[in-house]
Design a protein around this motif. Structure first.
Motif, PDB file in Angstrom:
ATOM      1  N   TYR A 108      62.989  64.664  60.032  1.00  0.00           N
ATOM      2  CA  TYR A 108      64.146  65.552  59.815  1.00  0.00           C
ATOM      3  C   TYR A 108      64.816  65.260  58.480  1.00  0.00           C
ATOM      4  O   TYR A 108      65.134  66.181  57.707  1.00  0.00           O
ATOM      5  CB  TYR A 108      65.133  65.373  60.956  1.00  0.00           C
ATOM      6  CG  TYR A 108      66.320  66.305  60.908  1.00  0.00           C
ATOM      7  CD1 TYR A 108      66.292  67.534  61.562  1.00  0.00           C
ATOM      8  CD2 TYR A 108      67.477  65.956  60.210  1.00  0.00           C
ATOM      9  CE1 TYR A 108      67.383  68.393  61.523  1.00  0.00           C
ATOM     10  CE2 TYR A 108      68.574  66.802  60.169  1.00  0.00           C
ATOM     11  CZ  TYR A 108      68.522  68.018  60.819  1.00  0.00           C
ATOM     12  OH  TYR A 108      69.603  68.861  60.775  1.00  0.00           O
ATOM     13  N   GLN A 109      65.036  63.968  58.197  1.00  0.00           N
ATOM     14  CA  GLN A 109      65.755  63.597  56.978  1.00  0.00           C
ATOM     15  C   GLN A 109      64.927  63.815  55.712  1.00  0.00           C
ATOM     16  O   GLN A 109      65.465  64.211  54.676  1.00  0.00           O
ATOM     17  CB  GLN A 109      66.166  62.113  57.045  1.00  0.00           C
ATOM     18  CG  GLN A 109      67.106  61.768  58.193  1.00  0.00           C
ATOM     19  CD  GLN A 109      68.518  62.288  57.979  1.00  0.00           C
ATOM     20  OE1 GLN A 109      68.832  62.961  57.008  1.00  0.00           O
ATOM     21  NE2 GLN A 109      69.396  61.989  58.922  1.00  0.00           N
ATOM     22  N   ASN A 110      63.624  63.589  55.803  1.00  0.00           N
ATOM     23  CA  ASN A 110      62.782  63.626  54.602  1.00  0.00           C
ATOM     24  C   ASN A 110      61.987  64.909  54.415  1.00  0.00           C
ATOM     25  O   ASN A 110      61.529  65.194  53.305  1.00  0.00           O
ATOM     26  CB  ASN A 110      61.810  62.434  54.612  1.00  0.00           C
ATOM     27  CG  ASN A 110      62.536  61.112  54.609  1.00  0.00           C
ATOM     28  OD1 ASN A 110      63.507  60.923  53.882  1.00  0.00           O
ATOM     29  ND2 ASN A 110      62.087  60.188  55.438  1.00  0.00           N
ATOM     30  N   HIS A 111      61.817  65.686  55.487  1.00  0.00           N
ATOM     31  CA  HIS A 111      60.963  66.880  55.393  1.00  0.00           C
ATOM     32  C   HIS A 111      61.610  68.115  56.037  1.00  0.00           C
ATOM     33  O   HIS A 111      60.918  69.079  56.346  1.00  0.00           O
ATOM     34  CB  HIS A 111      59.608  66.605  56.064  1.00  0.00           C
ATOM     35  CG  HIS A 111      58.943  65.342  55.586  1.00  0.00           C
ATOM     36  ND1 HIS A 111      58.292  65.261  54.373  1.00  0.00           N
ATOM     37  CD2 HIS A 111      58.856  64.115  56.167  1.00  0.00           C
ATOM     38  CE1 HIS A 111      57.819  64.020  54.225  1.00  0.00           C
ATOM     39  NE2 HIS A 111      58.143  63.316  55.291  1.00  0.00           N
ATOM     40  N   ASN A 160      75.006  64.869  57.867  1.00  0.00           N
ATOM     41  CA  ASN A 160      73.598  64.476  57.974  1.00  0.00           C
ATOM     42  C   ASN A 160      73.372  63.433  59.060  1.00  0.00           C
ATOM     43  O   ASN A 160      72.313  63.395  59.688  1.00  0.00           O
ATOM     44  CB  ASN A 160      73.099  63.928  56.637  1.00  0.00           C
ATOM     45  CG  ASN A 160      72.962  65.013  55.583  1.00  0.00           C
ATOM     46  OD1 ASN A 160      72.803  66.188  55.917  1.00  0.00           O
ATOM     47  ND2 ASN A 160      73.055  64.643  54.314  1.00  0.00           N
ATOM     48  N   GLU A 164      63.110  60.468  60.893  1.00  0.00           N
ATOM     49  CA  GLU A 164      62.441  60.318  59.590  1.00  0.00           C
ATOM     50  C   GLU A 164      61.918  61.664  59.085  1.00  0.00           C
ATOM     51  O   GLU A 164      62.067  62.011  57.918  1.00  0.00           O
ATOM     52  CB  GLU A 164      61.282  59.325  59.731  1.00  0.00           C
ATOM     53  CG  GLU A 164      60.540  59.058  58.432  1.00  0.00           C
ATOM     54  CD  GLU A 164      59.380  58.109  58.633  1.00  0.00           C
ATOM     55  OE1 GLU A 164      58.429  58.168  57.833  1.00  0.00           O
ATOM     56  OE2 GLU A 164      59.412  57.317  59.602  1.00  0.00           O
TER      57      GLU A 164
END
Length: 232
Positions: free
Chosen positions: A209-212, A122, A207
């Motif tokens: 990419y990681q959350n949505h 990730n 932000e």
């Protein structure tokens, strides 16, 4: 440097010629005299091509001129990443590792207190299979080992073997040399000015990419409309 000051040298040469034939000199008089002189001998008007302009010919660059500015910006960033990978492979050629990603994995595992496979994957925004394939190659080459995570018996942590530490130590010097090579022809004042802009873009999209990352394109597009106002 020669190219940079070629026009100034032309100007000085012409001014010296103007000075010899004029008793009372001023800028307007000089400019009129210079225009007349260049009309008499057009070959004196040497053209100097700026080094900063995108070359107008060449199949690998001419298509960039057809793109709008946003597309050109993104394509140039992509091309730079490929150049970086190209030079990195050459720098690491005779080592067991030969890609930037393999180097980054070794370096990150060495720096992380608890290097879990999913965290590592990730960190670099990779597809799961790509990340696992890279880890598998490093393990098969004797550079990585695994141990049980004491705080989570279901998980295993990655760590460098002695061989992995040696390879990392060798590759760090070569990667530093590659970085120096990459920026050899670019002024530090220039690329450092671009860095804050790229970092801002990276933080914003990291932000998302990681959350949505699991959302479809249409939903992410709608999300952008609200996020961009929040960011401004």
């Amino acid at each position: 440097m020669k190219n940079k000051y070629a026009l100034f040298k032309q100007l000085i040469d012409l001014f010296e010629e103007y000075e010899q034939g004029e008793e009372h000199m001023d800028l307007l008089g000089f400019s009129r005299w210079m225009i007349g002189r260049l009309e008499e001998e057009p070959e004196l008007n040497q053209k100097v091509v700026s080094k900063n302009k995108i070359p107008q010919d060449g199949a690998s660059t001419s298509f960039l001129l057809e793109l709008n500015e946003k597309a050109r910006f993104l394509e140039i960033i992509s091309r730079m990443a490929r150049y970086h990978e190209f030079y990195t492979r050459k720098a690491l050629k005779d080592l067991i590792i030969n890609t930037r990603l393999e180097f980054l994995f070794l370096q990150s595992i060495d720096q992380m207190e608890k290097a879990k496979k999913t965290d590592l994957i990730n960190t670099y925004h990779l597809e799961y299979t790509t990340g696992m394939d890279t880890i598998r190659r490093l393990k098969n080459n004797g550079l990585l080992d695994e141990k049980q995570d004491e705080s989570d018996k279901r998980a295993k942590l990655l760590l460098l073997t002695e061989k992995g530490k040696q390879v990392l130590s060798q590759s760090i010097k070569r990667i530093k040399d590659e970085n120096t090579l990459f920026f050899a022809a670019i002024s530090e004042n220039k690329w450092k000015k671009v860095l804050p802009v790229l970092e801002e873009i990276d933080v914003f999209h990291d932000e998302v990419y990681q959350n949505h990352g699991d959302k479809p394109f249409a939903e992410i597009s709608n999300l952008m409309d609200s996020l961009k106002h929040y960011r401004k």
